[in-house]
Design an enzyme around this catalytic site. Structure first.
Site, PDB file in Angstrom:
ATOM      1  N   CYS A  42     -20.707 -24.610  16.268  1.00  0.00           N
ATOM      2  CA  CYS A  42     -20.916 -24.098  14.911  1.00  0.00           C
ATOM      3  C   CYS A  42     -20.436 -22.643  14.785  1.00  0.00           C
ATOM      4  O   CYS A  42     -19.234 -22.415  14.800  1.00  0.00           O
ATOM      5  CB  CYS A  42     -22.376 -24.306  14.494  1.00  0.00           C
ATOM      6  N   ILE A  79     -25.390 -27.724  10.108  1.00  0.00           N
ATOM      7  CA  ILE A  79     -26.136 -26.713   9.345  1.00  0.00           C
ATOM      8  C   ILE A  79     -25.165 -25.600   8.944  1.00  0.00           C
ATOM      9  O   ILE A  79     -24.687 -24.858   9.806  1.00  0.00           O
ATOM     10  CB  ILE A  79     -27.280 -26.107  10.194  1.00  0.00           C
ATOM     11  N   ARG A  80     -24.871 -25.514   7.667  1.00  0.00           N
ATOM     12  CA  ARG A  80     -23.884 -24.527   7.178  1.00  0.00           C
ATOM     13  C   ARG A  80     -22.653 -24.517   8.089  1.00  0.00           C
ATOM     14  O   ARG A  80     -22.150 -23.475   8.497  1.00  0.00           O
ATOM     15  CB  ARG A  80     -24.502 -23.125   7.112  1.00  0.00           C
ATOM     16  N   HIS A  84     -24.400 -29.129  15.981  1.00  0.00           N
ATOM     17  CA  HIS A  84     -25.373 -28.561  16.932  1.00  0.00           C
ATOM     18  C   HIS A  84     -25.889 -29.625  17.897  1.00  0.00           C
ATOM     19  O   HIS A  84     -26.972 -30.179  17.681  1.00  0.00           O
ATOM     20  CB  HIS A  84     -26.587 -28.013  16.160  1.00  0.00           C
ATOM     21  N   GLU A 101     -27.226 -29.207  20.640  1.00  0.00           N
ATOM     22  CA  GLU A 101     -28.412 -28.705  21.366  1.00  0.00           C
ATOM     23  C   GLU A 101     -29.702 -28.961  20.572  1.00  0.00           C
ATOM     24  O   GLU A 101     -30.791 -28.752  21.087  1.00  0.00           O
ATOM     25  CB  GLU A 101     -28.236 -27.206  21.690  1.00  0.00           C
ATOM     26  N   GLY A 114     -25.422 -20.085  15.058  1.00  0.00           N
ATOM     27  CA  GLY A 114     -26.221 -18.974  14.545  1.00  0.00           C
ATOM     28  C   GLY A 114     -25.480 -18.411  13.356  1.00  0.00           C
ATOM     29  O   GLY A 114     -25.150 -19.135  12.424  1.00  0.00           O
ATOM     30  N   GLU A 115     -25.153 -17.156  13.428  1.00  0.00           N
ATOM     31  CA  GLU A 115     -24.425 -16.502  12.340  1.00  0.00           C
ATOM     32  C   GLU A 115     -23.262 -15.750  12.988  1.00  0.00           C
ATOM     33  O   GLU A 115     -23.474 -14.781  13.716  1.00  0.00           O
ATOM     34  CB  GLU A 115     -25.390 -15.557  11.604  1.00  0.00           C
ATOM     35  N   SER A 116     -22.054 -16.216  12.708  1.00  0.00           N
ATOM     36  CA  SER A 116     -20.905 -15.685  13.455  1.00  0.00           C
ATOM     37  C   SER A 116     -20.661 -14.200  13.180  1.00  0.00           C
ATOM     38  O   SER A 116     -20.234 -13.461  14.079  1.00  0.00           O
ATOM     39  CB  SER A 116     -19.656 -16.510  13.173  1.00  0.00           C
ATOM     40  N   ARG A 158     -15.425 -21.453   6.997  1.00  0.00           N
ATOM     41  CA  ARG A 158     -16.875 -21.300   7.164  1.00  0.00           C
ATOM     42  C   ARG A 158     -17.616 -22.007   6.030  1.00  0.00           C
ATOM     43  O   ARG A 158     -17.118 -22.092   4.918  1.00  0.00           O
ATOM     44  CB  ARG A 158     -17.246 -19.808   7.153  1.00  0.00           C
TER      45      ARG A 158
HETATM   46  N1  GLN Z   1     -22.381 -20.583   8.638  1.00  0.00           N
HETATM   47  C1  GLN Z   1     -22.581 -19.905   9.882  1.00  0.00           C
HETATM   48  C2  GLN Z   1     -21.484 -18.874  10.112  1.00  0.00           C
HETATM   49  O1  GLN Z   1     -20.624 -18.734   9.331  1.00  0.00           O
HETATM   50  C3  GLN Z   1     -22.621 -20.886  11.045  1.00  0.00           C
HETATM   51  C4  GLN Z   1     -23.849 -21.754  10.935  1.00  0.00           C
HETATM   52  C5  GLN Z   1     -24.348 -22.301  12.216  1.00  0.00           C
HETATM   53  O2  GLN Z   1     -23.987 -21.863  13.320  1.00  0.00           O
HETATM   54  N2  GLN Z   1     -25.245 -23.232  12.098  1.00  0.00           N
HETATM   55  O3  GLN Z   1     -21.510 -18.193  11.072  1.00  0.00           O
END
Ligand code: GLN
Length: 268
Positions: free
Chosen positions: A106, A166-167, A244, A246, A73-75, A136
């Site tokens: 992630c 993904i990112r 990921h 999942e 997600g987004e940390s 990151r």
């Molecule tokens: N780039 C996101 C972060 O810094 C992580 C991306 C992800 O969980 N797919 O949190």
């Protein structure tokens, strides 16, 4: 002698295993779905061990977990919400003091790192537990997302694991045990309350050269004669993956990890 009322006819009751997925933000439902699917494989190997899966949003839900997944997600968002929900310290306690099994994917890997680069100037907090420094967004922006076949240490001899990035972060440095060698600096956050743990960081998976991975999803780093970027690590009961699993429907890592949780629970 009368049989013990708590002992079923087919043998002693096994310790129930509750797997939690932190459900504050990100891909938590997908993890629950894949855990449920992997449960059949795990139950066939550990008959009689009751497995349950819960979404975790409160300290009491966390306290009921045998093991925990921190989703992607987004940390920054996950750490801010965790702090507001009064979960950040209980999470640190869970991972670094009680040392219950935890797996971060992630953003979850970022949260489990002792140190993270390229972090927001304010607001990013880490749980810690893995003596590594991550960077990151190492593989680029959302539009630069990609998929690759990975060879993972615990799936030796099997098909490569089709992985979605993904990112995603990378493990850019393995620190000394107990966070030794960690450096603070601009854009680098560090987890508090480091405690030395005996286990070393083990590298569980590397990504072949990225440009090649884009063209050929089966070539491994070894095939290319290069080390490759570190994208999966384990230290004691803490496991982190930059991708990921999942999102692919392949339940092998979930099944493997659940068995590790059962082993840890039996040893505890
Ligand atoms: N780039 C996101 C972060 O810094 C992580 C991306 C992800 O969980 N797919 O949190």
């Amino acid at each position: 002698m009368q049989p013990d009322a708590a002992t079923p006819a087919n043998g002693p009751a096994q310790t129930p295993i509750t797997i939690g997925v932190l459900a504050l933000q990100g891909a938590f439902i997908e993890h629950i779905t894949l855990l449920q699917r992997a449960a059949a494989t795990v139950t066939s190997k550990h008959p009689g061990t009751p497995l349950s899966f819960i979404e975790v949003r409160t300290p009491s839900e966390l306290a009921s977990c045998t093991g925990l997944i921190l989703p992607g997600g987004e940390s920054t968002a996950i750490s801010l919400i965790a702090e507001r929900c009064g979960l950040l310290e209980p999470l640190r306690e869970f991972v670094k003091v009680q040392r219950r099994p935890v797996w971060g994917t992630c953003a979850g890997l970022i949260l489990l790192a002792e140190s993270a680069n390229k972090s927001k100037a304010t607001g990013q907090e880490l749980i810690g537990g893995l003596d590594v420094r991550v960077q990151r967004n190492y593989f680029g922006r959302q539009v630069e997302s990609f998929e690759a076949g990975l060879r993972l240490k615990f799936l030796e001899g099997q098909e490569p694991f089709h992985s979605v990035f993904i990112r995603a972060p990378v493990v850019e440095k393995v620190l000394g045990v107990g966070g030794e060698g960690v450096e603070e600096g601009e854009g680098t956050v560090v987890a508090p309350a480091r405690r030395a743990q005996k286990a070393e960081v083990e590298i569980m998976g590397r990504l072949p050269g990225r440009a090649k991975a884009l063209r050929d999803q089966t070539t491994t780093a070894e095939d290319l004669g290069e080390d490759g970027d570190i994208v999966a690590v384990r230290q004691g009961n803490v496991f982190g993956a930059a991708f990921h699993p999942e999102l692919t429907g392949d339940e092998r890592i979930h099944a493997w990890w659940m068995e590790e949780v059962i082993k840890a629970a039996k040893a505890a």
